[in-house]
Scaffold this active site. Structure first.
Site, PDB file in Angstrom:
ATOM      1  CE  LYS A 173       3.148   0.339   5.499  1.00 43.12           C
ATOM      2  NZ  LYS A 173       2.059   0.140   4.458  1.00 43.12           N
ATOM      3  CD  GLU A 208      -2.695   1.296   2.342  1.00 41.66           C
ATOM      4  OE1 GLU A 208      -2.725   0.192   3.321  1.00 41.66           O
ATOM      5  OE2 GLU A 208      -3.599   2.059   2.538  1.00 41.66           O
ATOM      6  NE  ARG A 257       2.864  -9.102  10.208  1.00 39.71           N
ATOM      7  CZ  ARG A 257       2.872  -7.759   9.297  1.00 39.71           C
ATOM      8  NH1 ARG A 257       3.584  -7.106   9.759  1.00 39.71           N
ATOM      9  NH2 ARG A 257       2.042  -7.712   8.669  1.00 39.71           N
TER      10      ARG A 257
HETATM   11  P1  ATP Z   1      -0.154  -1.637   6.823  1.00 32.95           P
HETATM   12  O1  ATP Z   1      -0.915  -3.246   6.379  1.00 32.95           O
HETATM   13  O2  ATP Z   1      -0.251  -1.251   8.331  1.00 32.95           O
HETATM   14  O3  ATP Z   1      -0.353  -0.834   5.895  1.00 32.95           O
HETATM   15  P2  ATP Z   1       2.139  -3.311   5.959  1.00 32.95           P
HETATM   16  O4  ATP Z   1       3.408  -3.276   6.742  1.00 32.95           O
HETATM   17  O5  ATP Z   1       1.395  -4.514   5.840  1.00 32.95           O
HETATM   18  O6  ATP Z   1       1.268  -2.215   6.593  1.00 32.95           O
HETATM   19  P3  ATP Z   1       1.703  -3.222   3.165  1.00 32.95           P
HETATM   20  O7  ATP Z   1       2.101  -2.425   2.350  1.00 32.95           O
HETATM   21  O8  ATP Z   1       0.297  -3.753   3.093  1.00 32.95           O
HETATM   22  O9  ATP Z   1       2.351  -2.878   4.621  1.00 32.95           O
HETATM   23  O10 ATP Z   1       2.753  -4.440   2.870  1.00 32.95           O
HETATM   24  C1  ATP Z   1       2.956  -5.051   1.568  1.00 32.95           C
HETATM   25  C2  ATP Z   1       3.257  -6.667   1.645  1.00 32.95           C
HETATM   26  O11 ATP Z   1       4.453  -6.707   2.382  1.00 32.95           O
HETATM   27  C3  ATP Z   1       2.118  -7.430   2.058  1.00 32.95           C
HETATM   28  O12 ATP Z   1       1.932  -8.407   1.566  1.00 32.95           O
HETATM   29  C4  ATP Z   1       2.617  -7.824   3.578  1.00 32.95           C
HETATM   30  O13 ATP Z   1       2.035  -8.910   4.006  1.00 32.95           O
HETATM   31  C5  ATP Z   1       3.978  -7.799   3.472  1.00 32.95           C
HETATM   32  N1  ATP Z   1       4.627  -7.378   4.766  1.00 32.95           N
HETATM   33  C6  ATP Z   1       4.674  -6.408   5.686  1.00 32.95           C
HETATM   34  N2  ATP Z   1       5.198  -6.522   6.827  1.00 32.95           N
HETATM   35  C7  ATP Z   1       5.910  -7.604   6.722  1.00 32.95           C
HETATM   36  C8  ATP Z   1       6.808  -8.242   7.587  1.00 32.95           C
HETATM   37  N3  ATP Z   1       7.082  -7.701   8.649  1.00 32.95           N
HETATM   38  N4  ATP Z   1       7.370  -9.411   7.105  1.00 32.95           N
HETATM   39  C9  ATP Z   1       7.210  -9.865   6.142  1.00 32.95           C
HETATM   40  N5  ATP Z   1       6.174  -9.387   5.053  1.00 32.95           N
HETATM   41  C10 ATP Z   1       5.687  -8.205   5.380  1.00 32.95           C
END
Ligand code: ATP
Ligand code: MG
Length: 631
Positions: free
Chosen positions: A314, A73, A304
């Protein structure tokens, strides 16, 4: 925790300089990382996703196609956790001759921005991946998503709900109790279609209605209790402008975007496991209605990345930037990937790290030392060796002529002679590290002390014959004599054996440089946790390499008992003026080097230039944290 600690790396550096066979790195790479069940896992070997893809290729489920996606995102900068996801998705595609799409999941017009998009794309490219022409946006599909919404309505599978947000929340039920059907649930398809079109045409204010799928308010899975798929939001979107005033929600959008792009393996983090039935419901219904082509994508979840000594949420990253606890998103201490780059971390280091930690289906914590070790190992292989004196004290060789200078040739890389040598000017007056002299040396101190001998690396053996001190009793000048016959590389060099081997710079040629000594951002493994130094519910797993701790991600504000900001490491950044060898002045921004006996440094990508050299410490040569952390 001693930021400068030149002695920390001494034994290895000395051995190398004395011609001993260097080890591959500060720590030899491990052949295996041990999983929770104790089973050894070959880092280059398999994981459950590789196995699934291999099976699908064997059975021909997707006709041999492998298409993954990374769906950020655009509402923030990427962090270390995203690197795990990027490397996994792009890596699996590459291994299988497939492609990985970069898809911006831009369904929330209020939080997203092109600034973030550009940074995300740059970062994925920096990590070494190329999406080719496969750069997409969820907003590319707004037309299709809306058409499918009308289709669901006409099939009697979606309805416009006019309850208030509070009413919907109150009728949603709980984990143990079913929800209650909305009084609007039985609107006819014709009525729903009329309302949906009015919603889309802007006839209603925000919040007046939502479009919900008609699934099952009594489902044990709350995600299946008539989830909302469209809401009214009179907001400008950074890509579609004012074209829409209704926006699709994540689960609906994500499933359909995957299917439209003909993704085969849709890999996401564990928190989406409970959303998988909804993901499947949406695309199965559309495929049953011949609106989507089969075979459909299949969602898989992995754990994760949770890393000690940082936070990856975030919300917290934004807070630290906004409240200026760090110097912006690319502060080298930030666990963002722009920060990692500015710190001197490497894409290859992240890849090594990702292979080492593997991919699992159960949540675990990875100790920061695993990441740091991966960076050390990669930097050890690629970084040229250079000399910097971080805390200088003067050494004068009394029997060396004042009007003579000579060039000492020093190897650019002890394990890679093909990288050549450079000249270090040597003269009567030198700088050495203050730490490398001790007036009353403890037992086992092999560096310089009164009457003692030490090798000035690549050059001569010197003997200390006296010191000068200032009014406070601090040493200002160390006087030595040298033995001309002991020059390194000559036949006389080996005649005398000394244990200490210290670095130096000629006073006349040393160049001042700003050096930023970065260390871990937080002083404790679990910032903000009730027990920040070792949480009660974690299981410590001993690895030959480092530590992985099993447990849950409690990154959320709800479960944190203390303010994570209280756990910031006050010594995470120290700026000093050091002296560096002339070759470092010409370093290109982002060039990574080893300051011998100190660690790996990078010429700052923003502030470094020849008139004002600036170096950031990426990581010390050795882990000074491992004792006392995580038991
Ligand atoms: P939010 O959902 O709070 O906006 P997010 O960190 O999940 O934050 P996204 O932009 O939705 O951010 O994440 C993009 C991709 O990265 C998603 O597929 C998510 O599952 C993956 N991702 C996010 N954080 C992690 C992590 N700590 N370890 C592995 N993959 C991650
Ligand atoms: Mg997310």
């Amino acid at each position: 925790m001693n930021a400068a600690a030149p002695h920390a790396a001494q034994s290895e550096a000395e051995r190398v300089a004395d011609g001993a066979t260097p080890t591959a790195g500060p720590r030899a790479p491990d052949a295996h990382v041990r999983a929770k069940d104790g089973a050894a896992r070959d880092p280059q070997g398999s994981n459950f996703l590789r196995t699934i893809i291999a099976d699908d290729n064997r059975t021909g489920k997707y006709g041999g196609r492998v298409v993954t996606r990374f769906p950020p995102e655009p509402n923030g900068y990427l962090h270390y956790g995203h690197a795990k996801s990027i490397i996994l998705n792009f890596g699996l595609a590459a291994e299988n001759g497939g492609v990985c799409h970069l898809r911006f999941d831009d369904t929330n017009p209020l939080k997203e921005d092109v600034e973030y998009e550009d940074s995300i794309a740059d970062t994925v490219r920096w990590l070494g991946y190329d999406w080719g022409s496969h750069r997409f946006h969820a907003s590319d599909y707004y037309g299709a998503l809306y058409a499918f919404a009308e289709w669901f309505v006409t099939q009697g599978l979606a309805y416009v709900d006019s309850q208030t947000v509070e009413e919907m929340r109150a009728t949603r039920g709980t984990l143990t109790e079913p929800g209650i059907n909305s009084p609007y649930r039985d609107r006819t398809p014709a009525e729903n279609l009329g309302l949906l079109r009015q919603m889309r045409a802007g006839a209603f204010p925000d919040g007046a209605h939502v479009l919900r799928l008609k699934i099952d308010m009594a489902s044990p899975n709350v995600n299946m209790r008539d989830p909302a798929i469209y809401r009214i939001r009179h907001a400008r979107h950074h890509r579609t402008g004012d074209a829409w005033c209704i926006y699709p929600l994540y689960d609906y959008t994500h499933a359909i975007s995957d299917a439209l792009e003909r993704i085969t393996h849709s890999i996401c983090t564990l928190e989406f496991q409970d959303h998988r039935p909804l993901y499947e419901w949406v695309i199965e219904k559309l495929a049953d209605g011949a609106e989507l082509e089969r075979p459909l994508p299949q969602q898989y979840e992995f754990a994760r990345l949770n890393l000690t000594y940082v936070v990856l949420s975030k919300r917290k990253l934004i807070e630290m930037v906004e409240k200026k606890f760090v110097d912006g998103w690319d502060d080298p201490r930030m666990p963002t990937l722009v920060g990692a780059r500015r710190r001197g971390f490497t894409p290859e280091g992240f890849q090594l790290f990702a292979e080492r930690i593997g991919v699992s289906k159960s949540d675990s914590w990875i100790d920061m030392s695993v990441l740091e070790d991966a960076m050390r190992e990669d930097l050890n292989a690629r970084a040229l060796r250079r000399i910097a004196v971080l805390d200088p004290v003067k050494l004068v060789i009394d029997n060396y002529p004042a009007d003579v200078e000579e060039d000492i040739l020093a190897p650019n890389h002890p394990q890679k002679p093909e990288l050549g040598r450079r000249a270090l000017p040597f003269a009567r007056e030198l700088w050495i590290e203050r730490d490398d002299f001790n007036e009353s040396p403890p037992k086992g101190y092999f560096r310089l002390s009164p009457g003692g001998e030490v090798r000035l690396r690549y050059a001569y053996i010197v003997r200390c014959i006296g010191v000068e001190k200032d009014a406070h009793g601090d040493v200002t000048v160390i006087h030595c004599t040298y033995d001309k016959a002991t020059r390194s590389g000559t036949s006389g060099a080996d005649v005398r054996k000394v244990k200490g081997n210290i670095h130096w710079l000629a006073v006349a040629h040393a160049v001042p440089a700003e050096v930023r000594l970065y260390d871990r951002l937080f002083a404790v493994p679990f910032p903000g946790a009730k027990n920040p130094s070792g949480r009660g519910d974690t299981e410590v797993l001993a690895l030959p390499h480092a530590t992985i701790v099993a447990g849950d991600d409690d990154d959320d504000a709800e479960s944190a008992e203390r303010d994570y900001l209280d756990d910031l490491n006050p010594e995470s950044k120290r700026v000093i003026t050091a002296l560096v060898e002339p070759a470092l002045v010409g370093a290109a921004p982002e060039e990574r080097v080893q300051f011998e006996r100190h660690g790996y440094f990078v010429a700052d990508i923003v502030d470094h230039d020849a008139r004002h050299p600036v170096f950031n410490r990426a990581v010390t040569l050795r882990d000074s944290w491992s004792k006392g952390t995580l038991g």
